[in-house]
Design a protein around this motif. Structure first.
Motif, mmCIF file in Angstrom:
data_model
loop_
_atom_site.group_PDB
_atom_site.id
_atom_site.type_symbol
_atom_site.label_atom_id
_atom_site.label_comp_id
_atom_site.label_asym_id
_atom_site.label_seq_id
_atom_site.Cartn_x
_atom_site.Cartn_y
_atom_site.Cartn_z
ATOM 1 N N ARG A 51 0.836 -1.205 0.000
ATOM 2 C CA ARG A 51 0.000 0.000 0.000
ATOM 3 C C ARG A 51 0.869 1.253 0.000
ATOM 4 O O ARG A 51 0.581 2.219 -0.706
ATOM 5 C CB ARG A 51 -0.926 0.004 1.212
ATOM 6 N N GLU A 54 2.278 1.604 -3.466
ATOM 7 C CA GLU A 54 1.198 1.948 -4.396
ATOM 8 C C GLU A 54 0.817 3.428 -4.309
ATOM 9 O O GLU A 54 0.561 4.068 -5.326
ATOM 10 C CB GLU A 54 -0.010 1.069 -4.056
ATOM 11 N N ARG A 55 0.804 3.987 -3.124
ATOM 12 C CA ARG A 55 0.390 5.374 -2.920
ATOM 13 C C ARG A 55 1.527 6.389 -3.111
ATOM 14 O O ARG A 55 1.275 7.589 -3.055
ATOM 15 C CB ARG A 55 -0.203 5.548 -1.523
ATOM 16 N N ASN A 56 2.749 5.916 -3.321
ATOM 17 C CA ASN A 56 3.902 6.819 -3.436
ATOM 18 C C ASN A 56 4.820 6.418 -4.585
ATOM 19 O O ASN A 56 6.041 6.324 -4.408
ATOM 20 C CB ASN A 56 4.691 6.802 -2.122
ATOM 21 N N ARG A 109 0.577 9.304 3.547
ATOM 22 C CA ARG A 109 -0.146 9.257 2.266
ATOM 23 C C ARG A 109 -0.776 7.895 2.014
ATOM 24 O O ARG A 109 -1.748 7.784 1.276
ATOM 25 C CB ARG A 109 0.784 9.615 1.107
ATOM 26 N N ALA A 110 -0.221 6.852 2.581
ATOM 27 C CA ALA A 110 -0.735 5.497 2.370
ATOM 28 C C ALA A 110 -1.929 5.177 3.260
ATOM 29 O O ALA A 110 -2.614 4.183 3.048
ATOM 30 C CB ALA A 110 0.370 4.480 2.617
#
Length: 155
Positions: A51, A54-56, A109-110
């Motif tokens: 995660r 994926e988010r960064n 951010r995640a």
């Protein structure tokens, strides 16, 4: 018993009780039994790392980390039953402020992270985790949970 003998016995009793050491009590760390050496914990740690990646995507190092890393930042964080990051802090670092900030920001951010399995939660419905951010000189990172083997030579 003479007065002198009583005084001696009292002095010895006092000396014995005066030397008693009681260690300070610390709250016990409660780790759910299912979390110890658990495939479920390993699977959850993997899901959390995925995660974060994926988010960064612009911060993620693709390929092989360099032999001499710029920085290693270990972050401690607590998630609730819904995967919300309740708190996070740098647990260990080499003093690289930029890398520390990046590690904490990419974790934020995640969030929310995947929901942890119920059997991993403590009595408060939380789970504490640690993850290592491995930084190259260009500021990009891999997470230890998913990292490629480091290069063996310095180029």
């Amino acid at each position: 018993m003479s007065g002198w003998a009583k005084a001696l016995l009292m002095a010895m009793a006092f000396a014995v009780t005066a030397c008693t050491f009681t260690p300070p009590t610390r709250p016990a760390l409660t780790i759910p039994p299912a979390a110890i050496n658990s495939a479920t914990l390993d699977q959850y740690r993997d899901a959390v790392a995925r995660r974060i990646i994926e988010r960064n995507p612009s911060y993620v190092l693709r390929g092989t980390p360099q032999a001499m890393l710029r920085s290693l930042v270990v972050v401690s964080f607590t998630v609730d039953r819904n995967g919300r990051v309740l708190d996070s802090s740098v647990y260990r670092t080499n003093g690289d402020d930029e890398a520390e900030s990046t590690a904490l920001a990419t974790l934020r951010r995640a969030s929310p992270l995947p929901q942890p399995p119920g059997k991993l939660l403590d009595g408060r419905g939380q789970l504490e985790l640690f993850e290592d951010w491995l930084f190259n000189d260009d500021g990009k990172f891999q997470l230890r949970e998913l990292a490629s083997p480091q290069a063996q030579t310095i180029d």
